[in-house]
Scaffold this active site. Structure first.
Site, PDB file in Angstrom:
ATOM      1  N   THR A 183       0.831  -1.200   0.000  1.00 39.63           N
ATOM      2  CA  THR A 183       0.000   0.000   0.000  1.00 39.63           C
ATOM      3  C   THR A 183       0.868   1.254   0.000  1.00 39.63           C
ATOM      4  O   THR A 183       1.909   1.298   0.647  1.00 39.63           O
ATOM      5  CB  THR A 183      -0.886   0.001   1.261  1.00 39.63           C
ATOM      6  N   GLY A 236      -9.946  -3.923   2.428  1.00 40.04           N
ATOM      7  CA  GLY A 236      -9.065  -3.704   3.559  1.00 40.04           C
ATOM      8  C   GLY A 236      -9.234  -2.324   4.148  1.00 40.04           C
ATOM      9  O   GLY A 236     -10.253  -1.654   3.961  1.00 40.04           O
ATOM     10  N   THR A 240      -0.531   1.293   6.469  1.00 38.63           N
ATOM     11  CA  THR A 240      -0.273   0.162   5.582  1.00 38.63           C
ATOM     12  C   THR A 240      -0.105  -1.078   6.445  1.00 38.63           C
ATOM     13  O   THR A 240       0.554  -1.028   7.488  1.00 38.63           O
ATOM     14  CB  THR A 240       0.981   0.379   4.722  1.00 38.63           C
TER      15      THR A 240
END
Length: 356
Positions: free
Chosen positions: A187, A217, A238
């Site tokens: 990410t 997510g 992340t």
């Protein structure tokens, strides 16, 4: 916590125009043993390019929102990161992209999930924020909205990479989990403070390899993967998204900072109140938020993630321009730059030069 207590350098001068930006490109099992010197140099160059793009906008007096988008777009276009081009594959062999963005001035936010043809999802997320009455759009509906906003699209071939295909093939052939092939959560994200004192945060991702059933997510979830509030901080996360959602990591950090600062908010002057806001609007907290308070809040939230069984990391910028990190993994692709002359990128878990 590995990566905790990574503080910014001396506080920025209070009486001078200041700006600050931090970026990340994912966290995970990132060690020197897993990386060649050539690949390390490529990642460092990619991080520096993104950092420079955002820093230039801020140094020239541009907005935090523009700066984070400039940095994130470059990482979305770089196949080394799991966002945009280079995104991981779903179980069915598609690239499904998520992104979110938030303005710390008025806490306006935009997010998209499950889009497959949007070249730069962070730009679409910002259009949701500014050109719709909604915060979160998904899939086909998000792409229909994009068509009304002159957002650039791309064919599936643009997003495809051989390394991501091989990862999906391994998961299926060897009955592995995504964590067995994704040694890092790729990410990407950015947080920034501009010279007008405004904060912004943004995050973009391709999710987890072999995700199924429309899994979402934390990256597009406001309050989990992204949050910005001029009164406290801007955060981008992340990691293992399910755990970041359960903790509400991004907003949790900003709320802890605001609560533990023990200050009443300063009310905006009339010309500072965001358009459409009819009540007195709290702009910021008086005085300085000490970096130790912000770091403790970030470390606490990451400890909560770890206690539940998750891992990953965050980047954070405060209204004073402190650029901080906290992560409980072996490494995190990261960088920061400030008006005080800080300009650095790092990958592994060791402390950056000049940090305490």
């Amino acid at each position: 916590m590995l990566g905790g207590q990574v503080l910014a350098q001396d506080a920025l001068a209070v009486d001078s125009p200041k700006w600050s930006i931090a970026i990340h490109g994912g966290a995970g099992t990132i060690t020197r043993e897993r990386m060649t010197p050539e690949l390390e140099a490529q990642y460092e160059a990619a991080l520096q390019n993104a950092l420079d793009a955002g820093a230039k906008i801020l140094a020239d007096g541009g907005s935090a929102l523009d700066a984070i988008q400039a940095a994130i777009v470059l990482m979305e276009d770089d196949p080394k990161f799991n966002a945009g081009r280079g995104a991981v594959y779903t179980w069915d062999g598609a690239n499904e992209l998520d992104a979110s963005i938030m303005d710390g001035r008025d806490r306006s936010a935009g997010a998209v999930t499950g889009v497959t043809s949007i070249k730069n999802p962070i730009l679409l997320a910002d259009k949701v924020r500014t050109e719709s009455v909604h915060v979160f759009l998904s899939g086909k509906g998000a792409e229909e909205f994009a068509a009304t906003q002159d957002i650039e699209t791309a064919e599936p071939e643009w997003f495809e990479t051989e390394s991501r295909k091989r990862a999906l093939e391994r998961v299926k052939a060897e009955q592995l989990s995504a964590l067995d092939v994704d040694h890092k959560f790729g990410t990407v994200g950015a947080v920034a403070l501009d010279q007008d004192g405004n904060l912004a945060a943004g995050t973009s991702t391709g999710g987890m390899t072999a995700k199924r059933w429309g899994r979402i997510g934390d990256a597009p979830v406001i309050g989990a993967g992204t949050y910005a509030d001029n009164r406290s901080c801007a955060v981008s996360a992340t990691g293992w998204g399910e755990y970041f959602i359960r903790v509400g990591v991004a907003q949790e950090i900003c709320t802890l900072i605001r609560v533990h600062s023990s200050r009443e908010p300063v009310i905006c002057d009339e010309d500072q109140i965001p358009s459409g806001t009819e009540r007195a609007y709290p702009c910021r907290l008086p005085g300085n938020i000490e970096p130790e308070i912000a770091q403790a809040a970030a470390d606490y939230a990451m400890d909560e993630v770890q206690a539940l069984g998750g891992d990953g990391g965050i980047i954070l910028v405060t209204p004073e321009g402190h650029a901080l990190y906290s992560f409980n993994t072996a490494g995190m692709y990261r960088g920061r730059a400030t008006s005080e002359g800080v300009n650095e990128v790092a990958i592994f878990g060791e402390v950056l030069a000049g940090e305490e």
